[in-house]
Design a protein around this motif. Structure first.
Motif, PDB file in Angstrom:
ATOM      1  N   PRO A 177      34.200  28.106  47.356  1.00 30.59           N
ATOM      2  CA  PRO A 177      33.078  27.590  48.320  1.00 30.59           C
ATOM      3  C   PRO A 177      32.441  29.175  48.616  1.00 30.59           C
ATOM      4  N   GLN A 178      33.647  29.930  48.779  1.00 25.98           N
ATOM      5  CA  GLN A 178      33.182  31.493  48.589  1.00 25.98           C
ATOM      6  C   GLN A 178      34.119  31.761  48.034  1.00 25.98           C
ATOM      7  N   GLU A 179      33.240  33.372  47.514  1.00 31.10           N
ATOM      8  CA  GLU A 179      34.822  34.343  46.654  1.00 31.10           C
ATOM      9  C   GLU A 179      34.429  34.984  46.212  1.00 31.10           C
ATOM     10  N   GLU A 180      35.051  36.150  46.671  1.00 28.88           N
ATOM     11  CA  GLU A 180      33.999  37.662  45.607  1.00 28.88           C
ATOM     12  C   GLU A 180      34.717  37.420  44.564  1.00 28.88           C
ATOM     13  N   MET A 181      32.955  38.022  43.702  1.00 29.37           N
ATOM     14  CA  MET A 181      32.796  37.641  42.304  1.00 29.37           C
ATOM     15  C   MET A 181      34.229  38.971  41.890  1.00 29.37           C
ATOM     16  N   TYR A 182      34.821  38.045  39.956  1.00 30.75           N
ATOM     17  CA  TYR A 182      35.805  39.575  39.492  1.00 30.75           C
ATOM     18  C   TYR A 182      35.358  38.771  38.642  1.00 30.75           C
ATOM     19  N   GLY A 183      34.420  39.916  37.808  1.00 23.98           N
ATOM     20  CA  GLY A 183      33.635  40.056  36.461  1.00 23.98           C
ATOM     21  C   GLY A 183      34.063  40.417  34.655  1.00 23.98           C
ATOM     22  N   GLU A 184      33.787  40.155  33.970  1.00 20.10           N
ATOM     23  CA  GLU A 184      33.906  40.805  33.030  1.00 20.10           C
ATOM     24  C   GLU A 184      33.093  41.594  32.704  1.00 20.10           C
ATOM     25  N   PHE A 185      33.680  42.719  31.626  1.00 21.86           N
ATOM     26  CA  PHE A 185      35.056  42.917  30.930  1.00 21.86           C
ATOM     27  C   PHE A 185      36.310  42.884  31.888  1.00 21.86           C
ATOM     28  N   PHE A 186      36.982  42.464  31.863  1.00 24.53           N
ATOM     29  CA  PHE A 186      37.467  42.634  32.226  1.00 24.53           C
ATOM     30  C   PHE A 186      39.435  43.525  31.134  1.00 24.53           C
ATOM     31  N   ASP A 187      39.557  44.261  31.537  1.00 27.86           N
ATOM     32  CA  ASP A 187      40.576  45.644  30.987  1.00 27.86           C
ATOM     33  C   ASP A 187      41.908  44.888  30.050  1.00 27.86           C
ATOM     34  N   ILE A 188      42.272  43.824  30.143  1.00 32.08           N
ATOM     35  CA  ILE A 188      43.590  43.146  29.765  1.00 32.08           C
ATOM     36  C   ILE A 188      44.008  42.970  28.642  1.00 32.08           C
ATOM     37  N   PRO A 189      45.462  43.113  28.087  1.00 31.71           N
ATOM     38  CA  PRO A 189      45.476  42.967  27.201  1.00 31.71           C
ATOM     39  C   PRO A 189      45.080  41.263  26.800  1.00 31.71           C
ATOM     40  N   LYS A 190      45.509  41.258  25.291  1.00 34.65           N
ATOM     41  CA  LYS A 190      45.262  39.548  25.253  1.00 34.65           C
ATOM     42  C   LYS A 190      46.186  38.797  26.067  1.00 34.65           C
ATOM     43  N   PRO A 191      45.838  37.997  26.969  1.00 39.40           N
ATOM     44  CA  PRO A 191      47.134  36.917  27.631  1.00 39.40           C
ATOM     45  C   PRO A 191      47.362  35.630  26.296  1.00 39.40           C
ATOM     46  N   ASP A 192      48.465  35.487  26.691  1.00 38.06           N
ATOM     47  CA  ASP A 192      48.840  34.393  25.146  1.00 38.06           C
ATOM     48  C   ASP A 192      48.177  33.297  26.309  1.00 38.06           C
ATOM     49  N   ASP A 193      47.476  32.510  27.354  1.00 40.73           N
ATOM     50  CA  ASP A 193      46.498  31.703  27.684  1.00 40.73           C
ATOM     51  C   ASP A 193      45.558  31.983  28.605  1.00 40.73           C
ATOM     52  N   VAL A 194      44.408  31.750  28.830  1.00 38.38           N
ATOM     53  CA  VAL A 194      43.778  31.757  29.984  1.00 38.38           C
ATOM     54  C   VAL A 194      43.498  29.990  30.513  1.00 38.38           C
ATOM     55  N   VAL A 195      44.476  30.247  31.462  1.00 39.65           N
ATOM     56  CA  VAL A 195      44.499  28.853  31.428  1.00 39.65           C
ATOM     57  C   VAL A 195      43.119  28.609  32.674  1.00 39.65           C
ATOM     58  N   PHE A 196      42.235  29.626  33.119  1.00 37.17           N
ATOM     59  CA  PHE A 196      41.613  29.287  33.680  1.00 37.17           C
ATOM     60  C   PHE A 196      40.390  30.439  33.756  1.00 37.17           C
ATOM     61  N   THR A 197      39.499  30.033  33.346  1.00 38.25           N
ATOM     62  CA  THR A 197      37.593  30.743  33.237  1.00 38.25           C
ATOM     63  C   THR A 197      37.036  30.960  34.601  1.00 38.25           C
ATOM     64  N   GLY A 198      36.355  31.573  35.298  1.00 38.41           N
ATOM     65  CA  GLY A 198      35.732  31.879  36.200  1.00 38.41           C
ATOM     66  C   GLY A 198      34.745  31.660  35.610  1.00 38.41           C
ATOM     67  N   TRP A 199      33.974  30.691  36.816  1.00 35.74           N
ATOM     68  CA  TRP A 199      31.795  30.424  36.247  1.00 35.74           C
ATOM     69  C   TRP A 199      31.832  31.388  37.902  1.00 35.74           C
ATOM     70  N   PHE A 200      30.697  32.246  38.085  1.00 33.67           N
ATOM     71  CA  PHE A 200      30.000  32.927  39.699  1.00 33.67           C
ATOM     72  C   PHE A 200      28.254  32.013  39.008  1.00 33.67           C
ATOM     73  N   ALA A 201      28.121  31.980  40.796  1.00 38.24           N
ATOM     74  CA  ALA A 201      27.125  31.737  40.949  1.00 38.24           C
ATOM     75  C   ALA A 201      25.848  32.752  40.759  1.00 38.24           C
ATOM     76  N   GLY A 202      26.543  34.415  40.280  1.00 39.02           N
ATOM     77  CA  GLY A 202      24.875  34.986  40.899  1.00 39.02           C
ATOM     78  C   GLY A 202      25.437  35.657  39.022  1.00 39.02           C
ATOM     79  N   GLY A 203      26.040  34.824  38.096  1.00 33.27           N
ATOM     80  CA  GLY A 203      25.818  34.854  36.575  1.00 33.27           C
ATOM     81  C   GLY A 203      27.247  35.913  35.790  1.00 33.27           C
ATOM     82  N   GLU A 204      28.126  35.957  36.666  1.00 32.32           N
ATOM     83  CA  GLU A 204      29.697  36.482  35.595  1.00 32.32           C
ATOM     84  C   GLU A 204      30.073  35.561  34.793  1.00 32.32           C
ATOM     85  N   VAL A 205      30.886  35.713  34.246  1.00 28.85           N
ATOM     86  CA  VAL A 205      32.650  34.639  33.994  1.00 28.85           C
ATOM     87  C   VAL A 205      33.861  35.653  33.980  1.00 28.85           C
ATOM     88  N   PHE A 206      35.139  34.992  34.158  1.00 27.23           N
ATOM     89  CA  PHE A 206      36.324  35.640  34.131  1.00 27.23           C
ATOM     90  C   PHE A 206      37.339  35.101  33.728  1.00 27.23           C
TER      91      PHE A 206
END
Lengths: 239, 239, 239, 239
Positions: free
Chosen positions: A147-176
């Protein structure tokens, strides 16, 4: 038994009344408590202000999985300790980096990229399982509302992960890419975005389940001895 | 035009008579020569003994692809220059690391693992194309015989490559991921194992073709400006 | 010149007044038009109702990149034509699968998974660039607003993509890997989610730019001849 | 308990005296025997000549990991059974494909590529561990000598594996990705090249260890129910 060390810089909880109310004994104690309730996990804690940040060679040798929370004092972690932790990860110790630990020295050192991202306070998140087959997602509902969280948004400058187990949706319009696994050397790494210090996120049942799952997944039975060196070998054949 | 800077520590060629005979003006000159013959490539060279190792901010700003050969003096490359090169790679400059440059500061810094491997002098290699669809393999025969080469063998402690374009077979009984691509930030990286300094490997036509292909592949049209920083953004939505 | 064939089942545009108004000559004509305006691209179109669906051996031999839109009649595409297209992709023809073509026979056949997802009409999408270094993202803003779009949501049952170039955010609360690349054999594949037939999405400038970029990226200079077969080889060595 | 079904076409062992001497009761019985000796594994066997090839819906529902050996009669496996096996893999059943099963209908169907390779009789192999951190490599020496083996060589036309756990070196001069993992849907897949029927390879202790490790790794606790379908969902938000 999986031997977990929970490391926390333990700064915000001492400085801000509001944060102390949520985590009166520090984020590490909260995490240590719910992990310690698991029959297969034993927990130690360590903080920035301890000698060698509490991460001596002896402690790391007794650690199967290291959990890391840091934010305000990333650059005050010593290079010597960072290199020591890195060696243990490469030798097979698991590493779980939480929230702003994306920007820790150890994560930058292990992953090599800038680890930059977008951020904004005062948002909320829906955390989607995008790799439901992954052990870290076992028993987790397909979407978790934070219900309350700081937004972290893409582009997230990481090397390609083995797996993206979770993807975040933020009410302010971002994904992560909020839950990412990496392998470095023999070590398994899980980066998990939730856990801004101003909200009681590590008390949420499903967030705790994810961290417990991650501990079990990061715990590798295959380790190698330090130091890790190149090897001059003789031929197996008549050349 | 693709602006290439060929960097060489340029130590062995000055110290050893046998190596000087093969590369009288240095490995960098040999590589610079065949690259310079390409209509779409311009070449500069730089060496360890130049001020700032010849890799000033200005030079890097004018470089699309940096080629790197190093061996004896890996640790004498300054941390400042290493960090500068890393930033440019993350911003979109290509990097081709040759042979023992797997153990360079810049490769360790960008990839994060120990970069260790097995090695042995006096072997020969068959270099197999294991990603024939990759632009770096365009026009290359499915197998290249390198009559004299230092053996590099697995386990090669690298993060998972994007593509293993070439896999080496050694007469002494080993295998090696001899041509690997990585993406870090906006930068494309190609590690290519052939090129031990005691043998005239960079004069081989197909090895030259591979390096030319790699230059074109590493040359990205998409770059970002430095410094790379986190960004505090405002909401796109009513939260 | 890149020789593109745009394939469309061309059913909705004939059956529904509302859709015909948006694409009076079919989605394929709209796509063919903006592609044909590019100096380096030539376009042919083909539809389900043609003999062999317009995808004869001759047409495919003259095709560098095949674009595919399908929805209502996925199962009416013949197995023979599907296998023919698959062979050409494995030999090096590019494939761009648009929107509901995730569920086409050819995509299921090439990727092997169920290709299932969540969906809902009447939503809107923010399309984020999550691999800004990728040629398909060249010149594309970091986020594109699509004011009306069908929602496609995770879990999207695909094999791990090479790159997730775009990730979709939907106002209804979902996320989706909206632009994914795959390599199969010598062929490059791009799946791109936007393009529900009830909205004029393929008229949007940035969507067109993405498809143009994708055509250039999917166009491989490296092809192999059909049929693709195992090869009994003689030894290179004295065993 | 991990419930394993070992499937074998069981043709060569009946037709050729030399092969029958090695595997008098079939390759499946040999594999079933050493797996059955493990405390955590129970084994069933099934062969091509059984009704529905012994792979009924009931049998597959009781199978956690399916092992598959096939060669001479790949195309005689029915499409219905192939699709049934595929569905179970996508739902979470593990699949271990041995040796010439790279060319089985089920592997072609799940992976989508041509699965072609080079081959030659009468060689020998050194099997190198190229992902020593992987559970399938636990307790395995860094190199295993297989004194007689059919050569399988690159280019092996497979989609990019999750991990290349083993890489084969052949005395005749070739290399091969001999042990590869894939994830498809919820299912884990391990392809393992050793095991030509004319040599007693499945009696080798380390080969058996690898297959036991692979069974444990492929056994997923996370499964989903069949059929796997798209889902029309309602919004989580006010759009």
């Amino acid at each position: 038994m999986i031997r977990v060390t929970v490391w926390n810089e333990f700064v915000h909880e001492r400085e801000y009344e509001g944060i102390r109310k949520i985590y009166p004994e520090g984020i590490h104690s909260c995490i240590g408590n719910f992990l310690g309730n698991q029959a297969d996990i034993t927990v130690k804690c360590a903080t920035l202000d301890m000698p060698e940040h509490g991460l001596t060679e002896e402690i790391l040798q007794d650690t199967d999985v290291l959990i890391w929370w840091s934010h305000a004092k990333q650059e005050e972690v010593s290079d010597v300790v960072t290199e020591r932790v890195r060696n243990h990860v490469l030798a097979g110790m698991g590493l779980i980096a939480l929230h702003s630990a994306h920007f820790s020295k150890i994560m930058k050192r292990l992953l090599g990229t800038s680890m930059t991202l977008k951020w904004r306070h005062d948002d909320r998140e829906r955390l989607w399982v995008t790799a439901p087959y992954h052990p870290i997602a076992a028993g987790i509902p397909e979407v978790i509302d934070i219900p309350q969280e700081e937004m972290y948004g893409e582009f997230f400058d990481i090397p390609k992960p083995d797996d993206v187990v979770f993807t975040g949706w933020f009410a302010g319009g971002e994904v992560f890419r909020s839950g990412c696994t990496f392998t470095r050397g023999y070590g398994k790494i899980f980066y998990f975005q939730p856990g801004h210090e101003e909200y009681p996120i590590y008390y949420m049942e499903n967030i705790q389940k994810i961290i417990v799952n991650a501990v079990r997944w990061c715990n590798s039975k295959i380790k190698r001895t330090l130091p890790i060196e190149c090897e001059n070998t003789s031929s197996l054949e008549n050349i």
